[in-house]
Motif scaffolding. Structure first.
Motif: not given
Length: 458
Positions: A160, A162, A171, A192, A194, A199, A202, A207-208, A211
């Protein structure tokens, strides 16, 4: 005699000021996200550039991330906003809101990085990662993913990561970096969105794994010793477009003088930011305030002062990490806007063919910019269309060339893509051609944001 000269000078100044029509609306609200590249808006406010244009501007920090910015521009709560370059395009297409928005100018080049946590970095180092290499490729991540897939089989758990918004540069940069090493972002990973300031928390919470975000949210993690910035977006695409100043098209049409006044103030701020490193240091002081980015000066300084912190304790020279005016950074190139449309196709965000040239000419406003540029002495490039990846300070990580005349080929000429529209169908919708012209690399406004003082022409 001296008094007479002064009177003549004042008279000419008054005549010049009356040539600019009064703004239709003077009390304005401009939204921004807490990132260092909101600096032109902050400086336009703090240094009095808005006020000098007869404008009373509230520069409002948005707490709802980029979706909040977009919603409030579309609803009219914000007259203008700091925006991801892909946002006005997506809204006009109806895939990110549904309103005809326009990109009036580019706020900056570069400014992002891909930062990974210590855990995933340790795994990548087992497969050959050297995090001191420049630029770092995603080859070691690809090898780790392949080994993880082989071990887990049908129970494979995607990694995962971010980013800040589905149509963000972040992205597309994260995907570009991964895909250039053969990673399939939508099969091998979960990506995902955020809000940028969340960032670091997370990543620390697990969670990630990492990023892509703008500053100062990369330096935050590096300074805490929780990870490293592996690659900047300058490393992925030298001098790439990042944020724009956006507004509703109907607002621009109804309030042309207001729009031009805002643009003049922002461009003056951009020029001021690149005039000297001393100005950058002053800007850091403003950005650190609670009502703006609210980050320690030493964190903001890691990127705004001509360096970048890839790894803790090692400041690397990176004068072009933030470019606001030099090298035509304020100019809204049609070809830059079209690059974002190619990425929307490449990653399956658009499911119908569109005329990409007609779309970008509806959203980006180099024509309006040219009017304003003459009033603030901002130099224009030879064309709104250019190629990227062909010049000394404009290259892609994988050596690809972005030529708008080959836009459809560009979408499919990669190892990994998920287009929902076939090449043949897109070709039929895009039978146009444009004349491209390459600008020289020059720094017209000062040494800040410039590759080398030898390019300063001021």
């Amino acid at each position: 005699m001296i008094k007479q000269v002064v009177k003549v000078g004042l008279g000419l100044s008054l005549v010049a000021s009356t040539l600019l029509a009064a703004p239709e609306k003077t009390k304005l609200k401009i939204g921004f996200i807490a990132l260092t590249d909101c600096a032109p808006l902050v400086i336009a406010k703090e240094k009095g550039f808005f006020k000098a244009e007869g404008l009373d501007v509230h520069v409002a920090k948005e707490g709802g991330g980029w979706p909040g910015i977009q919603q409030k521009v579309i609803s009219g709560e914000y007259d203008f906003s700091h925006a991801l370059a892909g946002m006005p395009i997506a809204a006009t297409l109806g895939i990110n809101g549904n309103a005809h928005l326009q990109a009036l100018l580019s706020l900056d080049f570069n400014g992002n990085a891909i930062t990974y946590g210590n855990n995933i970095i340790e795994k990548m180092e087992e497969y050959g990662l050297d995090k001191t290499e420049r630029p770092v490729s995603a080859e070691s991540l690809k090898k780790y993913i392949d080994a993880k897939r082989a071990k887990e089989g049908n129970k494979y758990q995607p990694l995962s990561f971010g980013m800040v918004h589905p149509v963000s540069t972040h992205n597309y940069e994260l995907r570009y970096w991964m895909a250039s090493s053969g990673i399939r972002p939508d099969q091998d990973c979960t990506i995902k969105p955020f809000p940028p300031p969340t960032m670091p928390s997370n990543l620390i919470a697990g969670n990630i794994e990492g990023y892509c975000v703008g500053e100062p949210w990369n330096s935050r993690i590096v300074l805490k010793g929780k990870g490293s910035a592996l690659v900047t977006n300058y490393d992925i695409w030298n001098n790439n477009p990042e944020k724009v100043l956006q507004a509703r098209a109907d607002f621009v049409k109804k309030n042309p003088e207001t729009t031009k006044a805002v643009m003049r103030a922002v461009i003056k701020a951009q020029k001021w930011l690149d005039e000297s490193w001393e100005n950058r240091e002053e800007a850091i002081g403003y950005l650190a305030k609670k009502n703006y980015v609210k980050a320690p000066k030493n964190v903001l300084r890691k990127s705004m002062s001509g360096t970048f912190l890839y790894n803790k304790g090692v400041d690397s020279a990176n004068p072009m990490f933030n470019v606001f005016a030099n090298n035509y950074a304020a100019y809204p190139f049609y070809s830059h806007g079209m690059w974002f449309v190619t990425q929307m196709y490449r990653w399956g965000q658009l499911d119908k063919p569109v005329d990409m040239k007609a779309l970008i000419e509806k959203v980006y406003r180099p024509d309006l910019f040219a009017e304003v540029a003459a009033e603030v002495d901002y130099k224009l490039p030879p064309s709104a269309w250019k190629k990227d990846g062909v010049d000394e300070y404009n290259k892609f990580l994988d050596g690809k060339i972005w030529d708008p005349n080959k836009a459809v080929d560009y979408i499919f000429d990669v190892k990994v893509q998920n287009s929902l529209v076939s090449k043949e169908v897109l070709m039929k919708a895009n039978k146009w051609s444009v004349e491209t012209k390459q600008p020289k690399y020059e720094c017209h406004y000062g040494p800040a944001g410039c590759a080398d003082p030898k390019y300063v022409t001021k």
